[in-house]
Every structure is written in C-alpha cells, then in structure tokens.
Scaffold this active site. Structure first.
Site, PDB file in Angstrom:
ATOM      1  N   LEU A   9       8.484  12.868  16.339  1.00 60.46           N
ATOM      2  CA  LEU A   9       8.485  12.828  17.793  1.00 60.46           C
ATOM      3  C   LEU A   9       9.840  12.304  18.232  1.00 60.46           C
ATOM      4  CD1 LEU A   9       6.478  13.239  20.228  1.00 60.46           C
ATOM      5  CD2 LEU A   9       6.040  10.776  20.079  1.00 60.46           C
ATOM      6  N   ALA A  11      11.034  10.768  20.709  1.00 60.86           N
ATOM      7  CA  ALA A  11      11.128   9.429  21.281  1.00 60.86           C
ATOM      8  C   ALA A  11      11.089   8.336  20.218  1.00 60.86           C
ATOM      9  CB  ALA A  11      10.002   9.209  22.290  1.00 60.86           C
ATOM     10  N   SER A  12      10.609   8.659  19.030  1.00 62.32           N
ATOM     11  CA  SER A  12      10.478   7.682  17.952  1.00 62.32           C
ATOM     12  C   SER A  12      11.849   7.257  17.425  1.00 62.32           C
ATOM     13  CB  SER A  12       9.666   8.282  16.800  1.00 62.32           C
ATOM     14  OG  SER A  12       9.862   7.573  15.607  1.00 62.32           O
ATOM     15  N   PRO A  13      12.153   5.953  17.410  1.00 62.55           N
ATOM     16  CA  PRO A  13      13.436   5.495  16.870  1.00 62.55           C
ATOM     17  C   PRO A  13      13.681   5.911  15.415  1.00 62.55           C
ATOM     18  CG  PRO A  13      12.418   3.759  18.154  1.00 62.55           C
ATOM     19  CD  PRO A  13      11.384   4.850  18.014  1.00 62.55           C
TER      20      PRO A  13
END
Length: 223
Positions: A9, A11-13
């Site tokens: 995803l 948005a996942s760091p």
C-alpha cells in the site's frame, strides 16, 4: 532479469522504503496494491505468499521476501551496479545495519506503530504524552547521527536513508521536525527530496498518509 512484483500500500512507510530502493537501482517491477486497511493482506492467497501478512512483500521469480529492510538489502545485493547503497566494507555495513535496526526497533516500533496501531485498530484518538516524547527523542538521535554527515549512515546515500526517511516523513504527520532545533535533520530531509525519484517513491505516499491521519482528529495528552 527475473520479474519483480512488489505487494503493498503506497501510504505504508515500509512499502515506500522498498519503492525508494527499487527506484534508486532503476529496476523495473510491477506494483500490486494490497489494502491492509481492508484486510486484503489476510486473504488466503496473500497468506500463501507471506504468512506474516505484512507489506511490503517482494516476489522475485516465484520467491517471496518480506520486511522492508531485508528486501532493500536483497535488492542492492542482487541488482546493484555497485555496493554504494549497502556497502560490503564490514565497518560501513555495520553502521548501515545499526541504522536499519534503529529504524525497525525505535523509529517505527516505538515511534510510529505505537501510535498508529491503537489509532487505527481501537479508534483511540487521544495519544499519550509519552508517545510525543518518543518522537522528540527520535529526532534528537537523528540530529546526533547526522553530525558531520550528509546522510544517516555517513557520507553517502544508503538504504538506511530510505528506511528512515519513509518513517520520519510519516512521523511528521504527528510532530513536525522543528527546523530551528533540528537543522541537520531538516537539511537531510531536503537533500533526499532532491532525488529525482523521491516524490513518486515516497513523497506521494507520505502525503496520502498525512491526509489520512489528519482525518482522525488526533490530539496528544498534556500529561
């Protein structure tokens, strides 16, 4: 070259860490979105790939690797034209490894995840003051690491920079880096933003993450 597929995803760091590494190496890959908020990572198909059901997960010619630190080190070792992003020199590599462990155990686990897990899983929007203090301590450490260095593990860009920048730009959704207090951290962030692939690989996802966090209307407890 074998076909690479990155599951995750944006948005996942940790996913952004892998994207930064792939971009720096100029390695082509397919990105397959796995929406962890919708629990797509718990599907039977994904669990066969990664029983720990985490993102990112990298598929390389039918083999599956997960954990962004392991993925980044693997990619440089296999596809790097040189070892600059993950030095073979043992002392230099030890510093990079230390920074990667710092990101995993401190920046991500004690910083970001300790806030986002109760925020997302339990809907607890009042964040304990100790979590604010933990982020400040992380920024303090980074300022020290960057003393006399342009990058987080020394004089050259490494996967440690990719790992930490992805999480720090997410922590800023909760606590901004004070440029006056942390001039070295601020300069380091701006330095990485100049990378030609930065915005696509990290900037866009960090913005998506921050937008989502702001919608939670979180507050920090005062004591």
């Amino acid at each position: 070259m074998s076909k690479l597929i990155l599951y995750g995803l944006e948005a996942s760091p940790p996913v952004r860490t892998a994207k930064l590494t792939l971009a720096a190496l100029e390695v082509p890959y397919e990105f397959v979105e796995v929406n962890t908020l919708a629990k797509e990572n718990l599907s039977e198909n994904f669990l066969k790939k990664n029983p720990q059901h985490t993102v990112p997960t990298l598929e390389d010619d039918g083999h599956f690797i997960w954990d962004s630190h392991a993925i980044s080190a693997y990619l440089v070792s296999k596809y790097g034209k040189n070892d600059s992003l993950y030095p073979k020199d043992l002392l230099q590599r030890a510093v990079v490894d230390q920074r990667l462990h710092f990101e995993s155990g401190v920046v991500f686990a004690n910083g970001l995840r300790s806030i986002t897990k109760p925020l997302f899983a339990s809907g607890l929007t009042t964040i304990p003051k100790e979590r604010y203090d933990a982020i400040i301590e992380i920024y303090d450490f980074l300022e020290t690491f960057l003393a006399g260095n342009d990058y987080i593990a020394g004089s050259q860009l490494t996967i440690a920079d990719f790992s930490i920048i992805s999480t720090v730009t997410s922590l800023q959704a909760f606590v901004e880096v004070d440029a006056a207090k942390y001039p070295k951290v601020t300069a380091w962030i701006e330095r990485l933003k100049q990378l030609p692939y930065y915005q696509e690989a990290n900037g866009n996802g960090a913005l998506t993450f921050a937008t989502f966090i702001k919608k939670t209307n979180f507050t920090f407890a005062t004591k």
